[in-house]
Scaffold this motif. Structure first.
Motif, PDB file in Angstrom:
ATOM      1  N   UNK A 114     -14.767 -12.462  11.457  1.00  0.00           N
ATOM      2  CA  UNK A 114     -15.649 -11.659  12.313  1.00  0.00           C
ATOM      3  C   UNK A 114     -14.930 -11.217  13.581  1.00  0.00           C
ATOM      4  N   UNK A 115     -13.756 -11.781  13.826  1.00  0.00           N
ATOM      5  CA  UNK A 115     -12.956 -11.436  15.002  1.00  0.00           C
ATOM      6  C   UNK A 115     -12.184 -10.151  14.703  1.00  0.00           C
ATOM      7  N   UNK A 116     -12.396  -9.076  15.458  1.00  0.00           N
ATOM      8  CA  UNK A 116     -11.701  -7.816  15.177  1.00  0.00           C
ATOM      9  C   UNK A 116     -10.175  -7.940  15.257  1.00  0.00           C
ATOM     10  N   UNK A 117      -9.682  -8.856  16.092  1.00  0.00           N
ATOM     11  CA  UNK A 117      -8.228  -9.041  16.164  1.00  0.00           C
ATOM     12  C   UNK A 117      -7.679  -9.576  14.848  1.00  0.00           C
ATOM     13  N   UNK A 118      -8.425 -10.490  14.220  1.00  0.00           N
ATOM     14  CA  UNK A 118      -8.007 -11.029  12.924  1.00  0.00           C
ATOM     15  C   UNK A 118      -7.997  -9.919  11.872  1.00  0.00           C
ATOM     16  N   UNK A 119      -9.053  -9.121  11.861  1.00  0.00           N
ATOM     17  CA  UNK A 119      -9.144  -8.026  10.888  1.00  0.00           C
ATOM     18  C   UNK A 119      -8.034  -7.009  11.109  1.00  0.00           C
ATOM     19  N   UNK A 120      -7.784  -6.647  12.356  1.00  0.00           N
ATOM     20  CA  UNK A 120      -6.735  -5.661  12.647  1.00  0.00           C
ATOM     21  C   UNK A 120      -5.366  -6.178  12.244  1.00  0.00           C
ATOM     22  N   UNK A 121      -5.132  -7.458  12.514  1.00  0.00           N
ATOM     23  CA  UNK A 121      -3.835  -8.032  12.139  1.00  0.00           C
ATOM     24  C   UNK A 121      -3.681  -8.034  10.608  1.00  0.00           C
ATOM     25  N   UNK A 122      -4.735  -8.393   9.903  1.00  0.00           N
ATOM     26  CA  UNK A 122      -4.694  -8.393   8.436  1.00  0.00           C
ATOM     27  C   UNK A 122      -4.487  -6.976   7.906  1.00  0.00           C
ATOM     28  N   UNK A 123      -5.244  -6.015   8.433  1.00  0.00           N
ATOM     29  CA  UNK A 123      -5.104  -4.630   7.978  1.00  0.00           C
ATOM     30  C   UNK A 123      -3.700  -4.106   8.239  1.00  0.00           C
ATOM     31  N   UNK A 124      -3.107  -4.535   9.362  1.00  0.00           N
ATOM     32  CA  UNK A 124      -1.741  -4.115   9.657  1.00  0.00           C
ATOM     33  C   UNK A 124      -0.738  -4.651   8.660  1.00  0.00           C
ATOM     34  N   UNK A 125      -0.950  -5.898   8.198  1.00  0.00           N
ATOM     35  CA  UNK A 125      -0.056  -6.484   7.205  1.00  0.00           C
ATOM     36  C   UNK A 125      -0.222  -5.808   5.843  1.00  0.00           C
ATOM     37  N   UNK A 126      -1.435  -5.347   5.540  1.00  0.00           N
ATOM     38  CA  UNK A 126      -1.686  -4.679   4.260  1.00  0.00           C
ATOM     39  C   UNK A 126      -1.152  -3.251   4.294  1.00  0.00           C
ATOM     40  N   UNK A 127      -1.585  -2.498   5.272  1.00  0.00           N
ATOM     41  CA  UNK A 127      -0.953  -1.207   5.513  1.00  0.00           C
ATOM     42  C   UNK A 127      -1.552  -0.001   4.818  1.00  0.00           C
ATOM     43  N   UNK A 128      -2.215  -0.151   3.677  1.00  0.00           N
ATOM     44  CA  UNK A 128      -2.773   1.010   2.990  1.00  0.00           C
ATOM     45  C   UNK A 128      -3.957   0.587   2.139  1.00  0.00           C
ATOM     46  N   UNK A 129      -4.829   1.575   1.856  1.00  0.00           N
ATOM     47  CA  UNK A 129      -6.000   1.291   1.036  1.00  0.00           C
ATOM     48  C   UNK A 129      -5.592   0.897  -0.382  1.00  0.00           C
ATOM     49  N   UNK A 130      -4.549   1.523  -0.909  1.00  0.00           N
ATOM     50  CA  UNK A 130      -4.120   1.190  -2.279  1.00  0.00           C
ATOM     51  C   UNK A 130      -3.675  -0.272  -2.357  1.00  0.00           C
ATOM     52  N   UNK A 131      -2.910  -0.702  -1.386  1.00  0.00           N
ATOM     53  CA  UNK A 131      -2.500  -2.109  -1.365  1.00  0.00           C
ATOM     54  C   UNK A 131      -3.713  -3.025  -1.241  1.00  0.00           C
ATOM     55  N   UNK A 132      -4.660  -2.646  -0.389  1.00  0.00           N
ATOM     56  CA  UNK A 132      -5.845  -3.473  -0.185  1.00  0.00           C
ATOM     57  C   UNK A 132      -6.644  -3.606  -1.478  1.00  0.00           C
ATOM     58  N   UNK A 133      -6.819  -2.498  -2.202  1.00  0.00           N
ATOM     59  CA  UNK A 133      -7.552  -2.547  -3.469  1.00  0.00           C
ATOM     60  C   UNK A 133      -6.889  -3.504  -4.446  1.00  0.00           C
ATOM     61  N   UNK A 134      -5.584  -3.373  -4.597  1.00  0.00           N
ATOM     62  CA  UNK A 134      -4.857  -4.218  -5.554  1.00  0.00           C
ATOM     63  C   UNK A 134      -4.878  -5.686  -5.129  1.00  0.00           C
TER      64      UNK A 134
END
Length: 884
Positions: free
Chosen positions: A567-587
């Protein structure tokens, strides 16, 4: 004429028959002397086992010893003129007894003869008093026939019975009446035994890969070897396995493999009986370490490598037994059953044909001339789903020609193209990969995969061996592709619909754990293996890179969702940064769901689904918004606050009442609690004028319950709650700990829990928890739970807890990883109380029987703990957690 066992070399010095033959017929004296003789013989045989005596000699020797003792008792207690035959059945009849095997006896009596019940009772009692573990039945020939007619198990016992004493007339009559074609002709016997085996395997989830396998009854165990022998005996009238070679069902090499595997299981079983001191057939955790050391895998004091290597050796042995059992039964099926004759037969192409529904290689020498057919066979099966399987002779040819899969074969573009084509097939991908693994082709084509075959991890989290787990991950992916089990995997199915090239996911799954057991970071090593393989495949560079990235980061999403505050936006932003793209996130999302669900049948639940789906959506929003435009904490606080306020006003709450109540809440409360939790907890407080206040509710969509605690704060509040939750055997999944900033500080804590069965609370338990927790909080007394015994299955894993303390954002983060056990959370909470530590937040994650808890803590001033305080807290935790 009797058919008694002959003495073998191992028995020469373990039994003094000359003295035993002088024994009188006094039952008490007999029992004492026979027991002493049995004990002495067992000691001698144990020494022979330790000296590496041939196991076949030992099991035959013990059967011979017990036969002599049984006969001595019989000859002294049962009148010679009695019309009775004493027969051995089961393992005793085969001359195969382990240290604590039962002595199975059949006593045939005449239907019209004199009553000899009293001598028989004395005989059986002496055997029991002598600790010979008799298992006896007394029947007439007619009763045997009737029992055998109704029960194939009884028919099997009678088929291999052996006469020990008596005139033999009754035994001969019984054999003539129960042997085929009188009862159970070979085809009916085979069908019944197959059904019996299927039922037996189903008791062990039809897999050899149980954490505590049963080496006698489980798939690939000794009973499967006996199954082969029984069918051979019934069909060919031979009591030796060599009859399979003589009739073309086995090659000499396969017979050697079968006997070698059986002998290995015999050695393990002998050692297991000796260690357990009883007829234990399960490789319990208690014995796995001891067996590993006994079988020369080194000391287990420094880690689990020795036991994992021993169990890998075991799993590979039973895997080979299971494969031989499967192929031989299919051969019997082809030979014995006429029911297949109606199934289709036709040419498929120049190399393969369909014969009565099963695939067959036309030319037995074709693999030598065209090795690529070893790979194409699986494509043919995938392209023709109506094919029921592969004929036994063709399976044998595949196994015999695995040597053709060498380095040149593995690097052949045509072979790699066929493998990729198989992964791109719209059907039977998992089925053919599993078949490739059973036949040994997958491990030959991918040597790193061969290294994880049968590889187990000595813990309660990973239920399956690494290779089986990997294949189950692919099976789950195929289920998502086909939309199966939407009640459990609706979100994964939804995202899978967006996947353009599923083979990318299958390759990621195939390599994600391929480096387990090598030492080092298996994710990094596996990524290197994946890179070396996918670079040879004809696929886009972006797909290759995605496979490698998935393997390297396959744990990222599960760790983030279960160990961090998503629920912490910093955690989500850090995770999204490590993933980098929607395609990677889906997989990554799909692979993570498939991975968790394939680790243990009990691990996947609605709670884990909700965590991953929440993180997926939050990260997806962050990626759409752009990583350069992250949501800051204050914006998140404001949004949550406004959503909750709007909902409360719609429910009739006065804005001013809510604002007054929230004025005492710290800003962090609007980060740790979501809008729905704020609405619920605020409504509870507004509706009550009493403290302490305890509320609870079920969240069916998450499969959990939430418990709200609003009470005057005191040092042991968390410990009181943890104690009560532990007492009711509730599993705490997460804890949101919030304390008001008013003059009289109050808790605003939310605990997410499940019951012991992984379900939300029922109404009765919820009411009981609410009442007992309110009473304990009112008393403000921390009363430690009385110590509870650690369950037997957990004891081998009760090692040293992993404790890490580190500073983060002005507070201290405490990480505890340990084997879960009754009272664990209470013990941690009591340690915090004893050191005067304040709990700010808690994240509790359970992986099977391993917990990985994260606590945000502070000193009395609300700051990070000083170095000496960290050391003192760790010592306190170790004193409480490292007790076994």
């Amino acid at each position: 004429m009797t058919d008694r066992l002959s003495a073998v070399p191992a028995t020469r010095h373990c039994l003094d028959l000359s003295e035993l033959l002088k024994l009188p017929g006094d039952p008490q004296v007999l029992a004492t002397r026979l027991r002493e003789a049995r004990s002495g013989a067992d000691d001698a045989l144990f020494e022979a086992f330790a000296a590496d005596t041939d196991i076949r000699e030992l099991v035959h020797a013990r059967a011979w010893v017990l036969e002599q003792l049984v006969l001595i008792a019989w000859e002294r207690l049962v009148p010679g003129e009695a019309e009775m035959d004493l027969c051995a059945v089961g393992g005793f009849a085969r001359g195969e007894l382990h240290p604590h095997s039962d002595v199975d006896l059949l006593i045939l009596r005449s239907a019209t003869g004199a009553d000899h019940s009293q001598p028989l009772e004395r005989f059986i009692q002496v055997l029991w008093d002598a600790d010979l573990h008799p298992g006896q039945s007394v029947r007439t020939v007619e009763e045997c026939i009737e029992e055998a007619r109704n029960d194939v198990g009884v028919a099997t016992n009678l088929m291999e019975s052996r006469l020990l004493a008596g005139a033999g007339r009754l035994h001969k009559a019984m054999c003539e009446a129960t042997d085929p074609p009188g009862l159970w002709p070979a085809d009916e016997f085979y069908t019944a035994k197959c059904a019996e085996q299927e039922q037996r395997h189903a008791q062990f989830e039809d897999t050899i890969y149980n954490l505590e396998p049963n080496l006698k009854e489980g798939p690939g165990g000794l009973r499967d070897v006996q199954m082969i022998a029984w069918v051979t005996h019934r069909h060919f009238g031979t009591s030796t396995l060599h009859g399979l070679v003589e009739h073309g069902f086995l090659s000499e090499r396969e017979l050697e493999d079968l006997v070698e595997g059986r002998d290995y299981l015999w050695r393990v079983r002998w050692a297991l009986h000796e260690l357990a001191g009883r007829a234990e057939e399960r490789l319990l955790f208690d014995y796995q370490r001891k067996l590993a050391e006994l079988f020369g895998f080194g000391s287990c004091d420094q880690g689990n490598q020795c036991v994992e290597q021993f169990m890998q050796r075991y799993y590979r042995a039973v895997m080979q037994m299971a494969r031989l059992n499967e192929r031989l039964l299919q051969s019997f099926d082809e030979e014995l059953l006429a029911g297949r004759k109606h199934l289709p037969s036709a040419d498929i192409d120049d190399d393969f044909r369909l014969r009565h529904g099963y695939l067959e290689l036309k030319d037995a020498h074709a693999f030598v001339h065209r090795p690529e057919l070893l790979m194409r066979l699986f494509l043919v099966l995938s392209d023709n789903p109506e094919i029921r399987g592969v004929r036994a002779a063709t399976i044998r040819l595949v196994r015999e020609h695995l040597y053709l899969i060498d380095e040149d074969y593995r690097n052949d573009p045509a072979i790699l193209d066929m493998f990729l084509t198989l992964l791109r097939s719209p059907r039977l991908v998992y089925s053919q990969l599993a078949r490739m693994n059973r036949y040994g082709v997958l491990g030959a084509l991918l040597p790193p995969f061969g290294q994880i075959t049968g590889r187990m991890q000595f813990d309660l989290f990973h239920v399956y061996t690494v290779d089986q787990h990997t294949l189950f991950v692919i099976r789950n992916l195929r289920r998502f592709a086909l939309g199966k089990d939407p009640d459990s995997f609706a979100h994964a199915i939804e995202v899978f619909d967006q996947i353009e090239r599923p083979e990318v996911l299958y390759l990621g799954a195939l390599f994600h754990d391929i480096a387990k057991g090598r030492g080092g970071d298996h994710s990094e090593l596996g990524a290197e293996d994946a890179r070396a393989f996918v670079d040879q495949l004809d696929m886009p560079d972006a797909d290759r890179d995605l496979v490698v990235w998935m393997v390297r980061e396959h744990l990222l999403m599960s760790r983030t969702s279960q160990r961090e505050d998503i629920t912490d936006p910093d955690v989500v932003n850090r995770f999204a940064g490590l993933v980098g793209s929607q395609r990677r996130l889906d997989h990554l999302f799909i692979l993570t769901v498939a991975d968790i669900a394939a680790t243990s049948p009990k691990l996947w639940n609605s709670w884990k689904d909700s965590l991953l789906w929440e993180l997926y959506n939050a990260a997806s929003d962050a990626l759409k918004r752009g990583l350069e435009h992250p949501v800051d904490r204050q914006t998140s606080v404001n949004e949550t606050r406004q959503q909750a306020l709007d909902a409360l006003q719609e429910m009739g709450a006065e804005r001013s009442d809510v604002e007054v109540l929230w004025a005492d809440l710290p800003p962090a409360a609007f980060l740790r609690l979501d809008a729905e939790q704020l609405v619920w907890t605020t409504s509870e407080v507004l509706a009550s004028d009493r403290l302490p206040l305890v509320g609870w509710r079920n969240l069916e969509h998450k499969g959990i319950s939430e418990v709200f605690v609003h009470a005057e704060d005191f040092a042991g509040l968390f410990a009181v709650v943890a104690r009560e939750l532990d007492r009711m055997q509730l599993n705490v999944l997460a804890a949101r700990v919030v304390t008001t900033q008013s003059d009289t500080a109050r808790s605003w804590d939310v605990f997410q829990v499940m019951d012991a069965n992984g379900q939300p609370l029922n109404r009765s338990d919820g009411a009981r928890l609410k009442a007992s927790l309110a009473e304990q909080l009112a008393a403000k007394a921390v009363r430690p739970l009385p110590p509870r015994p650690v369950p037997r299955r957990l004891q081998p894993f009760m090692g040293r807890a992993e404790i890490v303390l580190k500073e983060q954002d002005g507070l201290t983060v405490l990480e505890v990883a340990a084997t879960d056990r009754p009272g664990l959370l209470s013990a941690i909470a009591e340690a915090l109380v004893s050191r005067g530590v304040r709990l700010i937040d808690a994240r509790v994650a359970t992986f099977g029987q391993r917990v990985e808890d994260v606590f945000l803590i502070a000193d009395d001033a609300g700051k990070a703990l000083a170095g000496e305080d960290c050391h003192a807290l760790e010592a306190e935790l170790r004193q409480r957690l490292d007790r076994t």
